[in-house]
Motif scaffolding. Structure first.
Motif, PDB file in Angstrom:
ATOM      1  N   GLY A  53      -9.990  52.459  36.756  1.00  0.00           N
ATOM      2  CA  GLY A  53     -11.102  53.369  36.547  1.00  0.00           C
ATOM      3  C   GLY A  53     -10.696  54.773  36.155  1.00  0.00           C
ATOM      4  O   GLY A  53     -11.530  55.660  36.076  1.00  0.00           O
ATOM      5  N   VAL A  54      -9.403  55.011  35.920  1.00  0.00           N
ATOM      6  CA  VAL A  54      -8.937  56.343  35.541  1.00  0.00           C
ATOM      7  C   VAL A  54      -8.794  56.414  34.030  1.00  0.00           C
ATOM      8  O   VAL A  54      -8.100  55.612  33.423  1.00  0.00           O
ATOM      9  CB  VAL A  54      -7.582  56.665  36.208  1.00  0.00           C
ATOM     10  N   ALA A  55      -9.466  57.391  33.433  1.00  0.00           N
ATOM     11  CA  ALA A  55      -9.373  57.559  31.986  1.00  0.00           C
ATOM     12  C   ALA A  55      -8.097  58.316  31.648  1.00  0.00           C
ATOM     13  O   ALA A  55      -7.793  59.340  32.251  1.00  0.00           O
ATOM     14  CB  ALA A  55     -10.592  58.323  31.467  1.00  0.00           C
ATOM     15  N   LEU A  56      -7.345  57.797  30.716  1.00  0.00           N
ATOM     16  CA  LEU A  56      -6.087  58.424  30.329  1.00  0.00           C
ATOM     17  C   LEU A  56      -6.297  59.317  29.115  1.00  0.00           C
ATOM     18  O   LEU A  56      -7.032  58.977  28.200  1.00  0.00           O
ATOM     19  CB  LEU A  56      -5.049  57.353  29.985  1.00  0.00           C
ATOM     20  N   SER A  57      -5.639  60.476  29.134  1.00  0.00           N
ATOM     21  CA  SER A  57      -5.617  61.317  27.945  1.00  0.00           C
ATOM     22  C   SER A  57      -4.342  60.978  27.192  1.00  0.00           C
ATOM     23  O   SER A  57      -3.247  61.142  27.709  1.00  0.00           O
ATOM     24  CB  SER A  57      -5.623  62.796  28.343  1.00  0.00           C
ATOM     25  N   LYS A  58      -4.465  60.482  25.974  1.00  0.00           N
ATOM     26  CA  LYS A  58      -3.309  60.005  25.229  1.00  0.00           C
ATOM     27  C   LYS A  58      -2.910  60.995  24.150  1.00  0.00           C
ATOM     28  O   LYS A  58      -3.738  61.647  23.542  1.00  0.00           O
ATOM     29  CB  LYS A  58      -3.600  58.643  24.594  1.00  0.00           C
ATOM     30  N   SER A  81       0.517  59.601  28.133  1.00  0.00           N
ATOM     31  CA  SER A  81      -0.783  59.620  28.797  1.00  0.00           C
ATOM     32  C   SER A  81      -0.634  60.166  30.207  1.00  0.00           C
ATOM     33  O   SER A  81       0.431  60.080  30.824  1.00  0.00           O
ATOM     34  CB  SER A  81      -1.402  58.216  28.829  1.00  0.00           C
ATOM     35  N   ASP A  82      -1.717  60.734  30.710  1.00  0.00           N
ATOM     36  CA  ASP A  82      -1.728  61.380  32.024  1.00  0.00           C
ATOM     37  C   ASP A  82      -2.864  60.806  32.850  1.00  0.00           C
ATOM     38  O   ASP A  82      -4.023  60.820  32.425  1.00  0.00           O
ATOM     39  CB  ASP A  82      -1.913  62.895  31.844  1.00  0.00           C
ATOM     40  N   LEU A 132      10.360  69.365  31.599  1.00  0.00           N
ATOM     41  CA  LEU A 132       9.169  68.553  31.781  1.00  0.00           C
ATOM     42  C   LEU A 132       7.988  69.478  32.042  1.00  0.00           C
ATOM     43  O   LEU A 132       8.139  70.544  32.649  1.00  0.00           O
ATOM     44  CB  LEU A 132       9.346  67.594  32.956  1.00  0.00           C
ATOM     45  N   TYR A 133       6.801  69.059  31.616  1.00  0.00           N
ATOM     46  CA  TYR A 133       5.659  69.967  31.734  1.00  0.00           C
ATOM     47  C   TYR A 133       5.359  70.325  33.189  1.00  0.00           C
ATOM     48  O   TYR A 133       4.960  71.441  33.502  1.00  0.00           O
ATOM     49  CB  TYR A 133       4.415  69.363  31.081  1.00  0.00           C
ATOM     50  N   GLY A 134       5.570  69.382  34.083  1.00  0.00           N
ATOM     51  CA  GLY A 134       5.385  69.636  35.513  1.00  0.00           C
ATOM     52  C   GLY A 134       6.533  69.029  36.294  1.00  0.00           C
ATOM     53  O   GLY A 134       7.444  68.423  35.734  1.00  0.00           O
ATOM     54  N   ARG A 135       6.484  69.165  37.598  1.00  0.00           N
ATOM     55  CA  ARG A 135       7.537  68.624  38.451  1.00  0.00           C
ATOM     56  C   ARG A 135       7.158  67.216  38.892  1.00  0.00           C
ATOM     57  O   ARG A 135       5.985  66.920  39.122  1.00  0.00           O
ATOM     58  CB  ARG A 135       7.774  69.527  39.659  1.00  0.00           C
ATOM     59  N   LEU A 161      -2.469  68.976  38.460  1.00  0.00           N
ATOM     60  CA  LEU A 161      -1.992  69.577  37.213  1.00  0.00           C
ATOM     61  C   LEU A 161      -2.094  68.568  36.076  1.00  0.00           C
ATOM     62  O   LEU A 161      -1.497  67.494  36.127  1.00  0.00           O
ATOM     63  CB  LEU A 161      -0.541  70.040  37.364  1.00  0.00           C
ATOM     64  N   LYS A 162      -2.854  68.921  35.053  1.00  0.00           N
ATOM     65  CA  LYS A 162      -2.994  68.059  33.881  1.00  0.00           C
ATOM     66  C   LYS A 162      -1.853  68.337  32.905  1.00  0.00           C
ATOM     67  O   LYS A 162      -1.599  69.480  32.545  1.00  0.00           O
ATOM     68  CB  LYS A 162      -4.338  68.311  33.188  1.00  0.00           C
ATOM     69  N   TRP A 163      -1.178  67.276  32.504  1.00  0.00           N
ATOM     70  CA  TRP A 163      -0.067  67.393  31.559  1.00  0.00           C
ATOM     71  C   TRP A 163      -0.579  67.138  30.137  1.00  0.00           C
ATOM     72  O   TRP A 163      -0.945  66.003  29.817  1.00  0.00           O
ATOM     73  CB  TRP A 163       1.016  66.374  31.873  1.00  0.00           C
TER      74      TRP A 163
END
Length: 383
Positions: A53-58, A81-82, A132-135, A161-163
């Motif tokens: 149910g989680v929408a991925l941002s690609k 994707s995040d 990397l964008y985040g840890r 945090l959105k990558w």
């Protein structure tokens, strides 16, 4: 020839000074060996690794890869994707290149990732980055082969945090920092008016903010250029007028404001910062240091001494030189430092908004209750 550039973003969080080393993403140069390596091949389907149910941002992109012996550089396509708790990287390896999981190595640290292919005479580095964008949580890294793709799942330390992409870049930072700012404006301060204006313009375009220039606004008001105003009225008069302009801009949102440098600039005077505190301030400081360590120490010393108004800035970016062609690089360093500042205290944008709503009274960062009178220095009962 371009001047040598040294970028050492630093930020002041509470009463603790933190110096942050900044380096652009380097795919082939690893400054230190990864502290943790994962080499487990799994054949789990993708649906088992991501919450339902989680929408991925690609995002689709390309990165460079290089043979360690021949130095031949090629490109490889990837899909990123995040999800809420982890990010996924899919690298297209090509048919027939990989015979088994032994042909791939994936080394992960909290902020770095190295992926190599070992199926040829010389290993090929597919990705190597310390940015990397985040840890991430390296111990929870999972990777597996899916036909002609390598799939790498990285568990995020900060699920909120959105990558925008796998690593920090101009494109990912402009998208990500715009979300973190939540509309808060940015003020560019420093000794050079030219540099302030160049970087403010770059940031405004990248973030989708409105570019504003106090020098242009001052000239429009006075009907003469800044140098003429200084000669006729003096540096103090120019600083006073710029402070009045900053007051009128303090309620603006989604703007990047370039301020005047030099002795006539309001930002260089500690008593003119009341309305600069309304946004995030970036001090572009020319450095005399010859290396990164001494530049960081110089930044700490500048902030601790507080001898210049610029030392009130939220973020300090040390410049070892200046070349207009590298304006985007300086802007990227500024975004990287702002990102780390806001992630250290996610309430900062809301606190800036509260400061504006209470009238920019000069009580940053320890905001006083409503009714506080800065001129009286005491708490008054609100009407």
């Amino acid at each position: 020839m371009a001047a040598s550039m040294l970028f050492i973003p630093c930020f002041l969080s509470g009463n603790v000074i933190k110096a942050l080393e900044f380096s652009l993403p380097k795919l082939f140069i690893c400054k230190c060996a990864p502290k943790f390596a994962i080499n487990n091949a799994l054949s789990l389907p993708k649906r088992h690794l991501l919450p339902t149910g989680v929408a991925l941002s690609k995002r689709f992109g390309r990165v460079c890869c290089r043979s360690l012996s021949s130095g031949i550089v090629d490109t490889i396509s990837y899909e990123f994707s995040d999800s809420a708790t982890e990010v996924e990287l899919r690298l297209k390896l090509g048919s027939g290149d990989i015979q088994s999981s032994r042909d791939i190595s994936v080394d992960a640290d909290e902020s770095s990732l190295t992926i190599r292919k070992h199926c040829t005479e010389s290993p090929i580095t597919l990705i190597e980055t310390n940015n990397l964008y985040g840890r991430i949580k390296p111990a929870e890294t999972i990777w597996y082969l899916d036909e002609d793709q390598l799939v790498v799942n990285l568990k995020k330390q900060d699920p909120d945090l959105k990558w925008p992409d796998i690593m920090e870049s101009w494109e990912s930072l402009t998208v990500g920092v715009a979300q973190l700012l939540k509309g808060t404006s940015i003020y560019i301060v420093g000794e050079s008016t030219e540099i302030n204006q160049k970087i403010a313009q770059k940031l405004a375009v990248g973030l989708g903010y409105t570019p504003l220039n106090t020098g242009e606004l001052l000239e429009e008001f006075s009907k003469q250029d800044v140098d003429s105003w200084v000669k006729s009225e003096g540096v103090d008069s120019v600083a006073e007028l710029e402070a009045a302009i900053l007051e009128s801009l303090s309620s603006h949102v989604r703007a990047v404001v370039a301020t005047l440098g030099g002795r006539h600039g309001a930002a260089g005077r500690a008593d003119k910062w009341r309305h600069l505190y309304a946004g995030f301030t970036v001090w572009l400081s020319k450095s005399k240091a010859s290396d990164e360590d001494s530049a960081r120490e110089e930044a700490r010393r500048n902030i601790q001494e507080g001898s210049q108004g610029y030392s009130n800035a939220d973020v300090v970016v040390k410049l070892g030189g200046w070349d207009p062609a590298l304006a985007q690089t300086v802007a990227q360093a500024s975004l990287s430092a702002l990102k780390q500042l806001i992630l250290s205290d996610k309430k900062l944008p809301g606190k800036k908004s509260l400061y504006i709503r209470l009238g920019c009274r000069g009580d940053w960062p320890n905001i006083k209750p409503p009714g506080w009178d800065p001129s009286a220095g005491a708490n008054l009962s609100p009407e």
